[in-house]
Design a protein around this motif. Structure first.
Motif, PDB file in Angstrom:
ATOM      1  N   THR A 163       0.839  -1.199   0.000  1.00 52.51           N
ATOM      2  CA  THR A 163       0.000   0.000   0.000  1.00 52.51           C
ATOM      3  C   THR A 163       0.876   1.251   0.000  1.00 52.51           C
ATOM      4  N   ALA A 164       0.491   2.242  -0.759  1.00 53.37           N
ATOM      5  CA  ALA A 164       1.225   3.513  -0.771  1.00 53.37           C
ATOM      6  C   ALA A 164       1.032   4.235   0.555  1.00 53.37           C
ATOM      7  N   VAL A 165       2.036   4.977   0.948  1.00 56.50           N
ATOM      8  CA  VAL A 165       2.002   5.684   2.232  1.00 56.50           C
ATOM      9  C   VAL A 165       0.739   6.530   2.361  1.00 56.50           C
ATOM     10  N   ALA A 166       0.375   7.244   1.302  1.00 58.00           N
ATOM     11  CA  ALA A 166      -0.772   8.155   1.362  1.00 58.00           C
ATOM     12  C   ALA A 166      -2.105   7.421   1.475  1.00 58.00           C
ATOM     13  N   ASP A 167      -2.110   6.130   1.151  1.00 62.02           N
ATOM     14  CA  ASP A 167      -3.365   5.374   1.164  1.00 62.02           C
ATOM     15  C   ASP A 167      -3.609   4.634   2.471  1.00 62.02           C
ATOM     16  N   VAL A 168      -2.697   4.755   3.398  1.00 58.26           N
ATOM     17  CA  VAL A 168      -2.849   4.105   4.703  1.00 58.26           C
ATOM     18  C   VAL A 168      -3.608   5.048   5.639  1.00 58.26           C
ATOM     19  N   ALA A 169      -4.581   4.526   6.343  1.00 61.91           N
ATOM     20  CA  ALA A 169      -5.373   5.334   7.286  1.00 61.91           C
ATOM     21  C   ALA A 169      -4.631   5.391   8.625  1.00 61.91           C
ATOM     22  N   TRP A 170      -3.604   6.221   8.682  1.00 63.05           N
ATOM     23  CA  TRP A 170      -2.793   6.324   9.895  1.00 63.05           C
ATOM     24  C   TRP A 170      -3.628   6.892  11.046  1.00 63.05           C
ATOM     25  N   PRO A 171      -3.390   6.445  12.269  1.00 62.71           N
ATOM     26  CA  PRO A 171      -4.106   7.005  13.421  1.00 62.71           C
ATOM     27  C   PRO A 171      -3.768   8.484  13.603  1.00 62.71           C
ATOM     28  N   ILE A 172      -4.686   9.225  14.218  1.00 67.70           N
ATOM     29  CA  ILE A 172      -4.380  10.618  14.544  1.00 67.70           C
ATOM     30  C   ILE A 172      -3.269  10.647  15.595  1.00 67.70           C
ATOM     31  N   ASP A 173      -2.603  11.784  15.704  1.00 68.08           N
ATOM     32  CA  ASP A 173      -1.516  11.982  16.665  1.00 68.08           C
ATOM     33  C   ASP A 173      -0.359  11.023  16.426  1.00 68.08           C
ATOM     34  N   THR A 174      -0.177  10.618  15.161  1.00 67.82           N
ATOM     35  CA  THR A 174       1.004   9.832  14.785  1.00 67.82           C
ATOM     36  C   THR A 174       1.584  10.421  13.513  1.00 67.82           C
ATOM     37  N   SER A 175       2.893  10.296  13.366  1.00 66.08           N
ATOM     38  CA  SER A 175       3.542  10.794  12.163  1.00 66.08           C
ATOM     39  C   SER A 175       4.631   9.816  11.747  1.00 66.08           C
ATOM     40  N   LEU A 176       4.529   9.299  10.528  1.00 73.63           N
ATOM     41  CA  LEU A 176       5.576   8.454   9.970  1.00 73.63           C
ATOM     42  C   LEU A 176       6.721   9.363   9.531  1.00 73.63           C
ATOM     43  N   VAL A 177       7.887   9.209  10.146  1.00 67.77           N
ATOM     44  CA  VAL A 177       8.978  10.147   9.885  1.00 67.77           C
ATOM     45  C   VAL A 177      10.056   9.578   8.982  1.00 67.77           C
ATOM     46  N   SER A 178      10.177   8.240   8.932  1.00 69.39           N
ATOM     47  CA  SER A 178      11.219   7.664   8.088  1.00 69.39           C
ATOM     48  C   SER A 178      10.934   6.191   7.817  1.00 69.39           C
ATOM     49  N   ILE A 179      11.425   5.720   6.689  1.00 65.58           N
ATOM     50  CA  ILE A 179      11.329   4.312   6.317  1.00 65.58           C
ATOM     51  C   ILE A 179      12.742   3.818   6.030  1.00 65.58           C
ATOM     52  N   ILE A 180      13.183   2.820   6.771  1.00 69.33           N
ATOM     53  CA  ILE A 180      14.503   2.239   6.541  1.00 69.33           C
ATOM     54  C   ILE A 180      14.309   0.941   5.777  1.00 69.33           C
ATOM     55  N   ARG A 181      14.872   0.892   4.585  1.00 66.73           N
ATOM     56  CA  ARG A 181      14.720  -0.268   3.707  1.00 66.73           C
ATOM     57  C   ARG A 181      16.109  -0.738   3.299  1.00 66.73           C
TER      58      ARG A 181
END
Length: 221
Positions: A163-181
């Motif tokens: 799933t693309a990052v923008a299509d995920v229903a992230w919870p409020i009061d959370t922020s995805l800051v980095s992806i380590i791959r």
């Protein structure tokens, strides 16, 4: 930035060296003569004094410090230094070392501590982060636990893999800051699809951590 460090042991000297390398002014304070090893960090200021004594802290001009770090091996000393720095000198930022996990609950704003650093907790978090897949691991707390830095490695059967990052229903009061791959660090661009094995780093409110884990891990669904 001017930084005072109470405790000139191995921890205090290591912190001082890092801060000096980053261009900051550093004062090291210790009451033990044997701890005053000016040659080990020659760029720092040194003061032989008891950091629990108000008069000694006045001599150290703590009111001119932007940050005070209580880095001794004694939790009681670190709490007293933190309280004096905040209440008597109005130091904007106080960071305190926690030596024993059972004392961690005291290192809060009541004692003048803005940020507490617990070595045992950090070590255990790093171990968990290295071996855990699909479990949320708390790495660090900001501002008395109002937000945490947390990590989760996506398992192959996570419902958001692909799933693309923008299509995920992230919870409020959370922020995805980095992806380590693998060996690469990616910014969470909206169209970037998530892959199994991705290490996701979030800043999240504590009450959202369970919800976040339920979203990312099938065994929590």
């Amino acid at each position: 930035m001017r930084v005072a460090i109470a405790g000139a042991g191995n921890v205090g000297r290591s912190i001082a060296s890092e801060l000096l390398a980053n261009g900051h002014d550093v004062l090291l304070i210790d009451k033990e003569t044997k701890a005053i090893k000016a040659a080990s960090v020659p760029e720092a200021e040194w003061l032989l004094a008891d950091a629990c004594e108000l008069s000694m802290l006045e001599e150290a001009a703590l009111d001119r410090c932007n940050v005070v770090i209580a880095a001794t091996g004694d939790d009681k000393v670190n709490l007293v230094v933190s309280l004096l720095a905040k209440t008597e000198f109005g130091v904007p930022r106080v960071v305190a070392r926690v030596n024993h996990p059972r004392n961690e609950w005291m290192f809060n704003e009541s004692w003048g501590v803005d940020v507490s650093v617990s070595t045992p907790r950090i070590m255990s978090a790093l171990v968990e982060e290295a071996v855990s897949v699909g479990d949320l691991v708390r790495l660090f707390s900001f501002r008395q636990g109002e937000a945490n830095l947390v990590e989760l490695t996506l398992p192959v059967d996570s419902p958001i893999v692909g799933t693309a990052v923008a299509d995920v229903a992230w919870p409020i009061d959370t922020s995805l800051v980095s992806i380590i791959r693998g060996k690469h660090v990616h910014s969470p661009m909206p169209d970037l699809p998530l892959e199994s094995g991705d290490e996701l780093l979030f800043v999240a409110a504590p009450e959202r951590e369970k919800q976040l884990e339920q979203l990312l891990s099938p065994h929590e669904a």
